[in-house]
Design a protein around this motif. Structure first.
Motif, PDB file in Angstrom:
ATOM      1  N   HIS A   1      34.148  75.345  41.167  1.00 50.92           N
ATOM      2  CA  HIS A   1      35.445  75.793  41.732  1.00 50.92           C
ATOM      3  C   HIS A   1      36.208  73.942  41.904  1.00 50.92           C
ATOM      4  O   HIS A   1      35.589  73.224  42.475  1.00 50.92           O
ATOM      5  CB  HIS A   1      35.700  76.200  42.885  1.00 50.92           C
ATOM      6  CG  HIS A   1      36.926  76.637  43.074  1.00 50.92           C
ATOM      7  ND1 HIS A   1      37.932  76.015  43.774  1.00 50.92           N
ATOM      8  CD2 HIS A   1      37.599  77.976  42.806  1.00 50.92           C
ATOM      9  CE1 HIS A   1      39.127  76.578  43.760  1.00 50.92           C
ATOM     10  NE2 HIS A   1      38.953  77.812  43.296  1.00 50.92           N
TER      11      HIS A   1
ATOM     12  N   LYS B   1      38.898  72.790  43.492  1.00 52.88           N
ATOM     13  CA  LYS B   1      39.380  72.586  44.865  1.00 52.88           C
ATOM     14  C   LYS B   1      38.154  72.820  45.818  1.00 52.88           C
ATOM     15  O   LYS B   1      38.060  71.776  46.600  1.00 52.88           O
ATOM     16  CB  LYS B   1      40.579  73.479  45.104  1.00 52.88           C
ATOM     17  CG  LYS B   1      41.812  73.228  44.302  1.00 52.88           C
ATOM     18  CD  LYS B   1      42.901  73.793  44.643  1.00 52.88           C
ATOM     19  CE  LYS B   1      44.208  73.545  43.894  1.00 52.88           C
ATOM     20  NZ  LYS B   1      45.263  74.457  44.062  1.00 52.88           N
ATOM     21  N   THR B   2      37.473  73.605  45.863  1.00 47.43           N
ATOM     22  CA  THR B   2      36.520  73.890  47.051  1.00 47.43           C
ATOM     23  C   THR B   2      34.995  73.316  46.552  1.00 47.43           C
ATOM     24  O   THR B   2      34.277  72.931  47.634  1.00 47.43           O
ATOM     25  CB  THR B   2      36.122  75.331  47.172  1.00 47.43           C
ATOM     26  OG1 THR B   2      35.572  76.145  45.982  1.00 47.43           O
ATOM     27  CG2 THR B   2      37.369  75.825  47.489  1.00 47.43           C
TER      28      THR B   2
END
Length: 89
Positions: A15, A17-18
């Motif tokens: 992912h 962003k995470t």
């Protein structure tokens, strides 16, 4: 002419962003026919985390699955394909 797949296709997705990593496996119909029991055993592993939302079935009987695990994604995938060495194919 379209290529007919007879082995699972594995990817690790991260992912943006995470940074959470997810495994994605596409199980072709030909593979499912030959290795149904091995796949069922692998899907029942307690280390795998997934539910119905992570599954997409196709009209030809193949399916794609997204999963997570506390272990290495690649290690879990190898737990699936390891029993196939020296088996039918």
């Amino acid at each position: 002419m379209a290529e007919v797949l007879d082995k699972p296709q594995f990817q690790i997705l991260t992912h943006p962003k995470t940074g959470v990593k997810t495994g994605r496996i596409y199980f072709p119909a030909l593979f499912l026919v030959d290795y149904h029991e091995i796949i069922v055993q692998w899907l029942q592993r307690r280390e795998l985390i997934f539910d119905e939302r992570h599954l997409k079935q196709y009209p030809d009987g193949s399916f794609r699955l997204y999963f997570r695990t506390t272990n290495s994604l690649e290690t879990e995938y190898l737990q699936l394909v390891k029993p196939l060495t020296g088996s039918k194919k």
